[in-house]
Design a protein around this motif. Sequence first.
Motif, mmCIF file in Angstrom:
data_model
loop_
_atom_site.group_PDB
_atom_site.id
_atom_site.type_symbol
_atom_site.label_atom_id
_atom_site.label_comp_id
_atom_site.label_asym_id
_atom_site.label_seq_id
_atom_site.Cartn_x
_atom_site.Cartn_y
_atom_site.Cartn_z
ATOM 1 N N GLN A 2 0.844 -1.193 0.000
ATOM 2 C CA GLN A 2 0.000 0.000 0.000
ATOM 3 C C GLN A 2 0.879 1.242 0.000
ATOM 4 O O GLN A 2 1.855 1.318 0.752
ATOM 5 C CB GLN A 2 -0.918 0.017 1.212
ATOM 6 C CG GLN A 2 -2.038 -1.006 1.150
ATOM 7 C CD GLN A 2 -3.098 -0.769 2.196
ATOM 8 O OE1 GLN A 2 -2.792 -0.277 3.281
ATOM 9 N NE2 GLN A 2 -4.331 -1.108 1.885
ATOM 10 N N GLN A 4 0.289 5.324 0.257
ATOM 11 C CA GLN A 4 -0.703 6.353 0.546
ATOM 12 C C GLN A 4 -0.065 7.725 0.448
ATOM 13 O O GLN A 4 0.709 8.124 1.318
ATOM 14 C CB GLN A 4 -1.296 6.145 1.938
ATOM 15 C CG GLN A 4 -2.392 7.132 2.296
ATOM 16 C CD GLN A 4 -3.586 7.023 1.372
ATOM 17 O OE1 GLN A 4 -4.144 5.944 1.176
ATOM 18 N NE2 GLN A 4 -3.982 8.138 0.769
ATOM 19 N N CYS A 21 4.456 10.115 1.070
ATOM 20 C CA CYS A 21 3.901 8.826 0.652
ATOM 21 C C CYS A 21 4.334 7.786 1.670
ATOM 22 O O CYS A 21 5.527 7.469 1.774
ATOM 23 C CB CYS A 21 4.378 8.447 -0.737
ATOM 24 S SG CYS A 21 3.840 6.802 -1.254
ATOM 25 N N SER A 24 3.566 0.583 3.012
ATOM 26 C CA SER A 24 3.427 -0.564 3.902
ATOM 27 C C SER A 24 3.328 -1.830 3.064
ATOM 28 O O SER A 24 2.997 -1.774 1.870
ATOM 29 C CB SER A 24 2.195 -0.410 4.799
ATOM 30 O OG SER A 24 1.027 -0.314 4.031
ATOM 31 N N GLY A 25 3.635 -2.949 3.689
ATOM 32 C CA GLY A 25 3.542 -4.217 2.984
ATOM 33 C C GLY A 25 4.741 -4.539 2.125
ATOM 34 O O GLY A 25 4.678 -5.447 1.287
ATOM 35 N N TYR A 111 3.825 -1.264 -8.391
ATOM 36 C CA TYR A 111 3.081 -0.698 -7.271
ATOM 37 C C TYR A 111 2.934 0.813 -7.438
ATOM 38 O O TYR A 111 3.921 1.536 -7.628
ATOM 39 C CB TYR A 111 3.794 -0.985 -5.950
ATOM 40 C CG TYR A 111 4.068 -2.450 -5.719
ATOM 41 C CD1 TYR A 111 5.368 -2.926 -5.616
ATOM 42 C CD2 TYR A 111 3.019 -3.356 -5.630
ATOM 43 C CE1 TYR A 111 5.623 -4.267 -5.426
ATOM 44 C CE2 TYR A 111 3.262 -4.699 -5.441
ATOM 45 C CZ TYR A 111 4.570 -5.148 -5.339
ATOM 46 O OH TYR A 111 4.814 -6.481 -5.167
ATOM 47 N N GLY A 113 0.315 3.999 -5.751
ATOM 48 C CA GLY A 113 -0.759 4.283 -4.825
ATOM 49 C C GLY A 113 -1.781 5.252 -5.372
ATOM 50 O O GLY A 113 -1.675 5.735 -6.499
ATOM 51 N N GLN A 114 -2.773 5.527 -4.561
ATOM 52 C CA GLN A 114 -3.742 6.562 -4.899
ATOM 53 C C GLN A 114 -3.041 7.908 -4.865
ATOM 54 O O GLN A 114 -2.139 8.114 -4.067
ATOM 55 C CB GLN A 114 -4.911 6.544 -3.910
ATOM 56 C CG GLN A 114 -5.787 5.312 -4.035
ATOM 57 C CD GLN A 114 -7.000 5.385 -3.134
ATOM 58 O OE1 GLN A 114 -6.992 6.097 -2.135
ATOM 59 N NE2 GLN A 114 -8.038 4.656 -3.481
#
Length: 122
Positions: A2, A4, A21, A24-25, A111, A113-114
Amino acid sequence: VQLQASGGGLVQAGGSLRLSCAASGLTFDRYNMGWFRQAPGKEREFVAAISWTDSSTYYADSVKGRFTISRDNAKNTVYLRMNSLKPEDTAVYYCTADLLLFRLLRNNSPYSGQGTQVTVSS
């Protein structure tokens, strides 16, 4: 994984913003991190990247000298400091993560993110 992004907003031309930003993960200190942006009606474009090996930085010509990318591995966070903002910097800004730097620079990261909206008024 993730990612963010936060910190966007409305600012006047010449102003500054700092995007964050939080990741995680993933094992953050083993990932190259990047920022891209997409303006209405335009393709997503590269803004800046920072490597995991030695924190080498890379910038698009349009932001060199105005934007600074940095990372804090202890906080699993990458930042984008934006100074001297221009109306043409208006876009949704996304952060990306990739084990492979060349793939990140080509906007092929697995990957992303938003995004966070940045609007610069003239």
